[in-house]
Design a protein around this motif. Sequence first.
Motif, PDB file in Angstrom:
ATOM      1  N   PHE B  52       0.843  -1.201   0.000  1.00 51.38           N
ATOM      2  CA  PHE B  52       0.000   0.000   0.000  1.00 51.38           C
ATOM      3  C   PHE B  52       0.870   1.239   0.000  1.00 51.38           C
ATOM      4  O   PHE B  52       2.086   1.178   0.203  1.00 51.38           O
ATOM      5  CB  PHE B  52      -0.955   0.024   1.202  1.00 51.38           C
ATOM      6  CG  PHE B  52      -0.294   0.102   2.549  1.00 51.38           C
ATOM      7  CD1 PHE B  52       0.133   1.304   3.063  1.00 51.38           C
ATOM      8  CD2 PHE B  52      -0.127  -1.034   3.316  1.00 51.38           C
ATOM      9  CE1 PHE B  52       0.726   1.379   4.305  1.00 51.38           C
ATOM     10  CE2 PHE B  52       0.474  -0.979   4.558  1.00 51.38           C
ATOM     11  CZ  PHE B  52       0.906   0.230   5.058  1.00 51.38           C
ATOM     12  N   SER B 100       1.461  -0.839 -11.586  1.00 51.89           N
ATOM     13  CA  SER B 100       0.277  -0.429 -12.340  1.00 51.89           C
ATOM     14  C   SER B 100      -0.915  -0.138 -11.451  1.00 51.89           C
ATOM     15  O   SER B 100      -1.925   0.335 -11.940  1.00 51.89           O
ATOM     16  CB  SER B 100      -0.113  -1.510 -13.343  1.00 51.89           C
ATOM     17  OG  SER B 100       0.875  -1.620 -14.313  1.00 51.89           O
ATOM     18  N   HIS B 101      -0.850  -0.499 -10.152  1.00 50.63           N
ATOM     19  CA  HIS B 101      -1.998  -0.177  -9.306  1.00 50.63           C
ATOM     20  C   HIS B 101      -1.701   1.003  -8.385  1.00 50.63           C
ATOM     21  O   HIS B 101      -2.527   1.358  -7.576  1.00 50.63           O
ATOM     22  CB  HIS B 101      -2.427  -1.387  -8.483  1.00 50.63           C
ATOM     23  CG  HIS B 101      -1.411  -1.854  -7.493  1.00 50.63           C
ATOM     24  ND1 HIS B 101      -0.176  -2.304  -7.861  1.00 50.63           N
ATOM     25  CD2 HIS B 101      -1.434  -1.937  -6.156  1.00 50.63           C
ATOM     26  CE1 HIS B 101       0.503  -2.643  -6.785  1.00 50.63           C
ATOM     27  NE2 HIS B 101      -0.236  -2.433  -5.740  1.00 50.63           N
ATOM     28  N   TRP B 103      -1.608   4.091  -9.114  1.00 49.95           N
ATOM     29  CA  TRP B 103      -2.430   5.281  -9.372  1.00 49.95           C
ATOM     30  C   TRP B 103      -3.663   5.304  -8.498  1.00 49.95           C
ATOM     31  O   TRP B 103      -4.177   6.369  -8.156  1.00 49.95           O
ATOM     32  CB  TRP B 103      -2.808   5.374 -10.849  1.00 49.95           C
ATOM     33  CG  TRP B 103      -3.692   4.264 -11.340  1.00 49.95           C
ATOM     34  CD1 TRP B 103      -3.288   3.121 -11.938  1.00 49.95           C
ATOM     35  CD2 TRP B 103      -5.121   4.193 -11.279  1.00 49.95           C
ATOM     36  NE1 TRP B 103      -4.359   2.330 -12.249  1.00 49.95           N
ATOM     37  CE2 TRP B 103      -5.494   2.960 -11.865  1.00 49.95           C
ATOM     38  CE3 TRP B 103      -6.123   5.033 -10.799  1.00 49.95           C
ATOM     39  CZ2 TRP B 103      -6.832   2.561 -11.964  1.00 49.95           C
ATOM     40  CZ3 TRP B 103      -7.436   4.630 -10.898  1.00 49.95           C
ATOM     41  CH2 TRP B 103      -7.778   3.409 -11.478  1.00 49.95           C
ATOM     42  N   GLN B 104      -4.159   4.113  -8.093  1.00 52.72           N
ATOM     43  CA  GLN B 104      -5.350   4.081  -7.241  1.00 52.72           C
ATOM     44  C   GLN B 104      -5.086   4.764  -5.909  1.00 52.72           C
ATOM     45  O   GLN B 104      -5.881   5.558  -5.430  1.00 52.72           O
ATOM     46  CB  GLN B 104      -5.720   2.639  -6.952  1.00 52.72           C
ATOM     47  CG  GLN B 104      -6.346   1.914  -8.073  1.00 52.72           C
ATOM     48  CD  GLN B 104      -6.615   0.493  -7.662  1.00 52.72           C
ATOM     49  OE1 GLN B 104      -6.125  -0.419  -8.269  1.00 52.72           O
ATOM     50  NE2 GLN B 104      -7.367   0.303  -6.628  1.00 52.72           N
ATOM     51  N   TYR B 105      -3.948   4.409  -5.291  1.00 57.75           N
ATOM     52  CA  TYR B 105      -3.605   5.004  -4.011  1.00 57.75           C
ATOM     53  C   TYR B 105      -3.374   6.507  -4.172  1.00 57.75           C
ATOM     54  O   TYR B 105      -3.734   7.297  -3.303  1.00 57.75           O
ATOM     55  CB  TYR B 105      -2.347   4.344  -3.444  1.00 57.75           C
ATOM     56  CG  TYR B 105      -2.573   2.929  -3.017  1.00 57.75           C
ATOM     57  CD1 TYR B 105      -3.251   2.655  -1.836  1.00 57.75           C
ATOM     58  CD2 TYR B 105      -2.142   1.870  -3.785  1.00 57.75           C
ATOM     59  CE1 TYR B 105      -3.482   1.359  -1.436  1.00 57.75           C
ATOM     60  CE2 TYR B 105      -2.367   0.572  -3.394  1.00 57.75           C
ATOM     61  CZ  TYR B 105      -3.038   0.314  -2.220  1.00 57.75           C
ATOM     62  OH  TYR B 105      -3.279  -0.959  -1.839  1.00 57.75           O
ATOM     63  N   ARG B 107      -4.756   8.457  -6.393  1.00 61.01           N
ATOM     64  CA  ARG B 107      -6.054   9.121  -6.552  1.00 61.01           C
ATOM     65  C   ARG B 107      -6.725   9.284  -5.197  1.00 61.01           C
ATOM     66  O   ARG B 107      -7.291  10.330  -4.892  1.00 61.01           O
ATOM     67  CB  ARG B 107      -6.926   8.266  -7.480  1.00 61.01           C
ATOM     68  CG  ARG B 107      -8.309   8.815  -7.683  1.00 61.01           C
ATOM     69  CD  ARG B 107      -9.096   7.986  -8.641  1.00 61.01           C
ATOM     70  NE  ARG B 107      -9.427   6.668  -8.110  1.00 61.01           N
ATOM     71  CZ  ARG B 107     -10.341   5.867  -8.642  1.00 61.01           C
ATOM     72  NH1 ARG B 107     -10.996   6.224  -9.720  1.00 61.01           N
ATOM     73  NH2 ARG B 107     -10.599   4.692  -8.117  1.00 61.01           N
ATOM     74  N   GLU B 108      -6.627   8.237  -4.351  1.00 62.67           N
ATOM     75  CA  GLU B 108      -7.246   8.324  -3.026  1.00 62.67           C
ATOM     76  C   GLU B 108      -6.580   9.407  -2.187  1.00 62.67           C
ATOM     77  O   GLU B 108      -7.251  10.198  -1.527  1.00 62.67           O
ATOM     78  CB  GLU B 108      -7.136   6.967  -2.329  1.00 62.67           C
ATOM     79  CG  GLU B 108      -7.808   6.967  -0.976  1.00 62.67           C
ATOM     80  CD  GLU B 108      -7.597   5.678  -0.208  1.00 62.67           C
ATOM     81  OE1 GLU B 108      -7.399   4.640  -0.846  1.00 62.67           O
ATOM     82  OE2 GLU B 108      -7.633   5.730   1.031  1.00 62.67           O
ATOM     83  N   ARG B 122      -5.579   9.646 -14.043  1.00 63.45           N
ATOM     84  CA  ARG B 122      -6.895   9.734 -13.381  1.00 63.45           C
ATOM     85  C   ARG B 122      -6.813  10.260 -11.952  1.00 63.45           C
ATOM     86  O   ARG B 122      -7.676   9.967 -11.136  1.00 63.45           O
ATOM     87  CB  ARG B 122      -7.566   8.354 -13.379  1.00 63.45           C
ATOM     88  CG  ARG B 122      -7.879   7.863 -14.763  1.00 63.45           C
ATOM     89  CD  ARG B 122      -8.226   6.393 -14.803  1.00 63.45           C
ATOM     90  NE  ARG B 122      -9.474   6.128 -14.117  1.00 63.45           N
ATOM     91  CZ  ARG B 122     -10.017   4.920 -14.042  1.00 63.45           C
ATOM     92  NH1 ARG B 122      -9.427   3.896 -14.607  1.00 63.45           N
ATOM     93  NH2 ARG B 122     -11.130   4.726 -13.397  1.00 63.45           N
ATOM     94  N   GLU B 125      -9.804  12.434 -10.843  1.00 62.60           N
ATOM     95  CA  GLU B 125     -11.146  11.850 -10.808  1.00 62.60           C
ATOM     96  C   GLU B 125     -11.611  11.717  -9.362  1.00 62.60           C
ATOM     97  O   GLU B 125     -10.802  11.609  -8.452  1.00 62.60           O
ATOM     98  CB  GLU B 125     -11.075  10.442 -11.399  1.00 62.60           C
ATOM     99  CG  GLU B 125     -11.676  10.326 -12.765  1.00 62.60           C
ATOM    100  CD  GLU B 125     -11.484   8.937 -13.320  1.00 62.60           C
ATOM    101  OE1 GLU B 125     -11.742   7.974 -12.588  1.00 62.60           O
ATOM    102  OE2 GLU B 125     -11.056   8.832 -14.467  1.00 62.60           O
ATOM    103  N   PHE B 127     -13.029   9.763  -6.199  1.00 70.02           N
ATOM    104  CA  PHE B 127     -12.897   8.374  -5.763  1.00 70.02           C
ATOM    105  C   PHE B 127     -14.129   7.956  -4.964  1.00 70.02           C
ATOM    106  O   PHE B 127     -14.986   7.249  -5.458  1.00 70.02           O
ATOM    107  CB  PHE B 127     -11.596   8.247  -4.967  1.00 70.02           C
ATOM    108  CG  PHE B 127     -11.396   6.934  -4.282  1.00 70.02           C
ATOM    109  CD1 PHE B 127     -11.411   5.757  -4.997  1.00 70.02           C
ATOM    110  CD2 PHE B 127     -11.171   6.874  -2.923  1.00 70.02           C
ATOM    111  CE1 PHE B 127     -11.218   4.542  -4.371  1.00 70.02           C
ATOM    112  CE2 PHE B 127     -10.973   5.664  -2.292  1.00 70.02           C
ATOM    113  CZ  PHE B 127     -11.001   4.503  -3.014  1.00 70.02           C
TER     114      PHE B 127
END
Lengths: 399, 186
Positions: B52, B100-101, B103-105, B107-108, B122, B125, B127
């Motif tokens: 994470f 590749s994952h 970007w999710q963290y 974005r959060e 993104r 965007e 969340f």
Amino acid sequence: MIKNSESKYKDYIADRSKYPKMENGKPIFDLESHKYTKIWQGPQHPGVTGNMSLEIVINGDEVIDCKTHVGYLHRGFEKLMERRKYIQCFPIVCRICVPEPDTNEYCVSAAMEDLAGIVVPEKAQWLRTLNLEMSRLASFLMWTGGQAGSLGMGTIGQWTIGMRDFWLDLFEEMTGGRVYHMYMIPGGVRKNLPIGFKDRARKLIIRTRKLLQDIENSFLNNAIVKSRLQSLGIITPEMIDEYGIVGPNARGSGREYDVRQNNPYVKYAELDMKMITSTVGDAFARAQIRYQETHQSLDLISQILDKIPEKGEIQAKLPNVLHWKIPAGQTYIKAESTRGEHGFYMVSDGSEYPRRVFARGASYTHAIAVLEKLIVNTSISDIAALMVSLHTCPPEIER
Amino acid sequence: MEQILKRIKEKIEIEPVTKQKSDLYFITVAKEHIELILSYLKDYEGFTHLAFLQAVDYLEDNKFQLTYMLYNYNIKVNLGIKVFINREKSEMTSIHKLWSHAWQYQRELHELFGIDFPDSPRVHESFVLEGWEEIPPMRRDFDTLEYSERTYYKRPGRSTNDPQKYMKEKLYKNYVEAPKIRRDND
């Protein structure tokens, strides 16, 4: 190079001239051209696991693009915990995941114990192991029903949910609650096992094994299930590191990573178990792995029942929990849930309140980045099966 | 693990190093070294799993602490990399090219803490919050009570009671104690 039209297999190769061109695994299309349709699946949809929605673009019945949307279930647990004392955090965390709340409880309690330097008694550790493994079993039973239901086999879901209810009865005996148990409080566990619990659990193990045999015959050996799940949602070994894939999804692609064996916690180091892996990497391989892990769970439960000591303390001495100050520090505790590595990152600043608690769920990457990658080029009727086969759980994403 | 830490120490400053458990270490690096250290650990030392990326708000020091948690499958050790960044106009290098994952963290963190990650896909965007106009809610100076009092109105017709007295009189009037279950140590 032989062109498709000249190949002797030309009758078997689908004509894809009407589909958009692919670049880096993503199709290039123009929505304004009116050739493609954009539809929403979810947040209220039987084929979507939990409360999330997919914004998908389809060409015919084939998905060419997908964007996931979450936020329908945000309850703000992490913010709530910042304003609560440590012991008040404990009953909140099990609400993060309904089918498998015990992993959350264990991680939070273990993080507090790790920061405060509390040693949990031997018997309490065994009872925690039993509780964790039973919750894994209950969650696997629910998953089996979900995967079968996503392929239209509702009967299997009724069998497994029925069997899960018998396990919930045992949870009720053991902890007092059926769904949320709040059993593994910091320092130990709340209650001892009731008299006769072990016999009832052993009888139920035999019953569950009978049901699993039926499931193997009717579900895993079913030609329709095989034809739908095989070659659906293939996770390649390279994707595992790139996307941070864990749990049965990674083990289905050959990665030997199980927190229970790699970094044993509670009493898993003293139990006899084998890593279950496959190298195929499709949805059917993952289903087989989860089926075998259900058997493994039953096996572990019977081992634990034999090894639980008769006498012993179940609770370490704690300071007054209403004024409990934990020394400053940070820790990361992880456990193996049915979806993979489930962890809690806790930061303490020496006061009565935690500075930051972060719940790391396996679905965080499975349900967003991995799903958006795997869903491209699947049929719209396979979305539900794909989502269930990744075992996505939206509450872990939003927390 | 000690050897790995020694090899990193030869390259950059990582003090203080904390050993929390036998399989969990924390190191602290400077903001400009983060891409270097992460790609070195990923490519040469086998820390290939990003568990994470999260932030901790230290309001009193006017700083954010970012934690990158890595895992090594061979030696089975977790390594947390702490980075301190400024709280005002907070900005951090994006690592979406390494994982590749990631970007999710990012974005959060952009939405809940207000940390910007330029070039991350993104990242702007929404969340979990749609149409949020307040300060990012996970910052510690966001007052939840004041926000809810301002946003939601009090429903009429509600009266407050002393909880203990109320429960005793109203809810548990005919309360019968449940039969006691016999347990092992009784």
